[in-house]
Design an enzyme around this catalytic site. Sequence first.
Site, PDB file in Angstrom:
ATOM      1  N   GLU A 157      21.427  -6.177 -20.482  1.00  0.00           N
ATOM      2  CA  GLU A 157      22.442  -7.213 -20.274  1.00  0.00           C
ATOM      3  C   GLU A 157      23.218  -7.495 -21.559  1.00  0.00           C
ATOM      4  O   GLU A 157      23.250  -8.605 -22.073  1.00  0.00           O
ATOM      5  CB  GLU A 157      21.830  -8.493 -19.692  1.00  0.00           C
ATOM      6  CG  GLU A 157      22.838  -9.256 -18.861  1.00  0.00           C
ATOM      7  CD  GLU A 157      22.255 -10.373 -18.016  1.00  0.00           C
ATOM      8  OE1 GLU A 157      23.062 -11.035 -17.349  1.00  0.00           O
ATOM      9  OE2 GLU A 157      21.028 -10.581 -18.003  1.00  0.00           O
ATOM     10  N   ASP A 184      14.312  -4.860 -17.810  1.00  0.00           N
ATOM     11  CA  ASP A 184      14.277  -6.029 -16.943  1.00  0.00           C
ATOM     12  C   ASP A 184      14.265  -5.506 -15.513  1.00  0.00           C
ATOM     13  O   ASP A 184      15.273  -5.041 -15.006  1.00  0.00           O
ATOM     14  CB  ASP A 184      15.503  -6.904 -17.216  1.00  0.00           C
ATOM     15  CG  ASP A 184      15.603  -8.089 -16.261  1.00  0.00           C
ATOM     16  OD1 ASP A 184      14.714  -8.254 -15.400  1.00  0.00           O
ATOM     17  OD2 ASP A 184      16.587  -8.843 -16.375  1.00  0.00           O
ATOM     18  N   ASN A 235      20.879 -11.323 -22.445  1.00  0.00           N
ATOM     19  CA  ASN A 235      21.830 -12.229 -21.784  1.00  0.00           C
ATOM     20  C   ASN A 235      23.094 -12.391 -22.636  1.00  0.00           C
ATOM     21  O   ASN A 235      23.572 -13.502 -22.866  1.00  0.00           O
ATOM     22  CB  ASN A 235      21.184 -13.583 -21.491  1.00  0.00           C
ATOM     23  CG  ASN A 235      22.012 -14.438 -20.546  1.00  0.00           C
ATOM     24  OD1 ASN A 235      22.862 -13.929 -19.825  1.00  0.00           O
ATOM     25  ND2 ASN A 235      21.776 -15.733 -20.550  1.00  0.00           N
TER      26      ASN A 235
END
Length: 252
Positions: free
Chosen positions: A35, A148, A9
């Site tokens: 990410e 993911d 993230n």
Amino acid sequence: MRIVSYNLNGIRSAMNKGLLDWIRNDQADIYCFQELKASLPDIPTEALESLGYHAYWFPAQKKGYSGVGILSRIEPKEVNYGCGLEQADYEGRVLQLQFNEFLLINTYFPSGSSGDDRQTYKMRFLEEYLDYIKQKLANHNKLILAGDYNICHKEIDIHDPKGNKNSSGFLPEERAWMDRFFQSGMQDAFRKINPSPHQYSWWSFRANARANNKGWRIDYINVSDGLIDQVKDAHILPDAKHSDHCPVSISL
């Protein structure tokens, strides 16, 4: 050999929360990151390589969005950036390393939670990508697909299956895709080792979800049929808190 997959993230945000020290202590052989949310000049490559890794990055063309990377102690024979699917490659979703003993693919699957257009793209990606993986399996009997996936496969993988039955990431058609994925020659390495419930890899930032362990298992390191017997251990590492996800790990 131990492999870790971790949606960060944002790699710069994760570094500010102690990612470097965590890797220094964790000492896995390979890290697959998703990410990144960073362009190449903004990725702290030198600091990560100083820990003894070769670093490979495939950012999205859109600044501050998506992107994948791999750190590996072992230098691969070959590196492939992308998968040939135009939008997926534009969004920096797939990075592949070929080693002597296996092919490693790191993938950041699309999320459909932001609206109908992205859910439509997610389903198109899933269909195209399954065909792509089947082609890979035809030529590689030892394949590892980390990443993911943005899908919980079964009710055990989500804290509230009834309440989320209409949520992106747990839709019937997404779960049916996971069924077909696992029927294609891939295996859920974590579930082969660990059948216990209440083990999740992502928690919403809302309603104190992580502290209450109201999570989703959407991060996987899945292996082909030809590798499943070599999986000796599999863990989720919820104590690592550099992201709204946590790392997942397998040992081969």
